[in-house]
Design an enzyme around this catalytic site. Sequence first.
Site, PDB file in Angstrom:
ATOM      1  N   LYS A 105       0.827  -1.230   0.000  1.00 42.03           N
ATOM      2  CA  LYS A 105       0.000   0.000   0.000  1.00 42.03           C
ATOM      3  C   LYS A 105       0.854   1.270   0.000  1.00 42.03           C
ATOM      4  O   LYS A 105       0.507   2.260  -0.633  1.00 42.03           O
ATOM      5  CB  LYS A 105      -0.960   0.012   1.185  1.00 42.03           C
ATOM      6  N   ASP A 201      -1.184   4.335   8.020  1.00 39.76           N
ATOM      7  CA  ASP A 201      -1.546   3.127   7.276  1.00 39.76           C
ATOM      8  C   ASP A 201      -2.928   3.306   6.633  1.00 39.76           C
ATOM      9  O   ASP A 201      -3.126   3.016   5.447  1.00 39.76           O
ATOM     10  CB  ASP A 201      -1.548   1.943   8.259  1.00 39.76           C
ATOM     11  N   LYS A 205      -4.230   3.556   2.505  1.00 42.34           N
ATOM     12  CA  LYS A 205      -5.319   2.744   1.939  1.00 42.34           C
ATOM     13  C   LYS A 205      -6.433   3.637   1.378  1.00 42.34           C
ATOM     14  O   LYS A 205      -6.999   3.342   0.322  1.00 42.34           O
ATOM     15  CB  LYS A 205      -5.875   1.812   3.014  1.00 42.34           C
TER      16      LYS A 205
END
Length: 430
Positions: A105, A201, A205
Amino acid sequence: MSHVVRIGMLGCGTVGQGVVGILHETAGTIERATGHRLEIAKVLVRDLQADRPGLDRGVLTTDVEDILGDDRIDIIIEVMGGVEPTREWLLRALGHGTSVVTANKQLLARHGPELLAAAEEGGSELRFEASVCAAIPVIKVLREALLAAEIESVMGIVNGTTNYILSEMRRSGMSYGDALRQAQDLGYAEADPTEDVGGGDAAAKMAILSSIAFHTRVLIDDVPYSGIDALQSDDVDIAHELGFVMKLLGIARLVDGAVSVRVEPALVPGDHPLASVGGADNAVLLESSMVRQIMLEGPGAGGTETASAVVSDVLSIMGSRPGSFLAGALADAGRPMAPEGSLESAFYVRLEVADQPGVLARVSSVLGESDVSILTVLQRGEGESARLVMILHRAPEGRVRQAIGRLADMPEVREQPVLITVVGSGEAPR
Ligand SMILES: NC(=O)c1ccc[n+]([C@@H]2O[C@H](COP(=O)([O-])OP(=O)(O)OC[C@H]3O[C@@H](n4cnc5c(N)ncnc54)[C@H](OP(=O)(O)O)[C@@H]3O)[C@@H](O)[C@H]2O)c1
């Protein structure tokens, strides 16, 4: 007779071992269904001596040229992570016509458009289902099933670690620190949890998801984010008392044709579909006037779960021709990013104030001057201080932040006010 598809793997750790396991277990099913036999031809690792169950040591290499320089490799699976040298290696492979499946990602959220351009030029495919929400096929649904659905909003719980921590704080009244330690003991959180709890994180995404949903380029630098590390258990408890659940949410919306994407702790009403997503699960709620609401929910991490998405991408490549319409799914619609503060929302505000007569009236008059009105108030005295918790009616965020800044300057207000977005009710972004 079966045709052999030769796979080169970059990395063979948690996800890579899962891929090896799935390919072994399902080899017969894949061959019967597709007419192709998958063969793991070469695997790049750092440590040749480490135990790799199910892999013949002869396929291991520490030299990437054994994969990038081998014309007989049909598909590369990238499960080593990192941005460099991974970006450089994948650009080379895609440019030479070798299709790539990746779970990375951070790489995609920074260099997705460049990699997709290389794929288009090389007549190869780049697939990345595993990069968001592991086993949940959200990218496939957006790219294929909902390609023409004019998605207007993507709201997601896209980080399992933070969902686990918030669920435990609510369930057992634990502090943030205790819930994080428990998540680390159970393997839901890394020893260094910064990327997860800080929101980075989830931001990566959401950059990927909003790029696909809105057919435009959104990179991680376009996604403002905050995490749950500064949250107080008091706010989780009070929100619960008021009928809300605290979640770390990725919120991506189209605002007058412009794209607004962010990640932040937000409140959802107890009866909202995202409220019941517990533990380390992930969920993505897609909205469009054509299809109304579609929610996808399931495990968002784990070696085998992520590997299943990787294998599914390999099978999709085998089932589609290079240069097919899927290769261009991230086509740039050229949408601008919405100006910061333009998003309308309801808000939760917590104020610690001096317990004096008339404070609530002064607070509501300061809010009223900015055209911000109060939906609900909860007031509690605690000695010389009082706690005021308010749910504000929908208003543009910039205007609300300005009003909160003025509240913070009032002599009766004793601490920096807490402001949290409320989503999902008639009072909040749909
Ligand atoms: N784990 C999950 O639940 C999950 C979920 C979704 C997405 N992902 C993504 O999947 C990718 C892989 O994650 P993972 O958890 O499987 O990582 P991991 O367990 O750390 O495995 C990484 C593998 O890559 C190899 N490697 C790393 N750098 C290398 C280099 N410079 N040269 C050669 N080999 C190198 C390592 O070799 P050695 O074995 O020799 O050290 C190891 O086999 C990451 O992009 C991650 O973000 C993971």
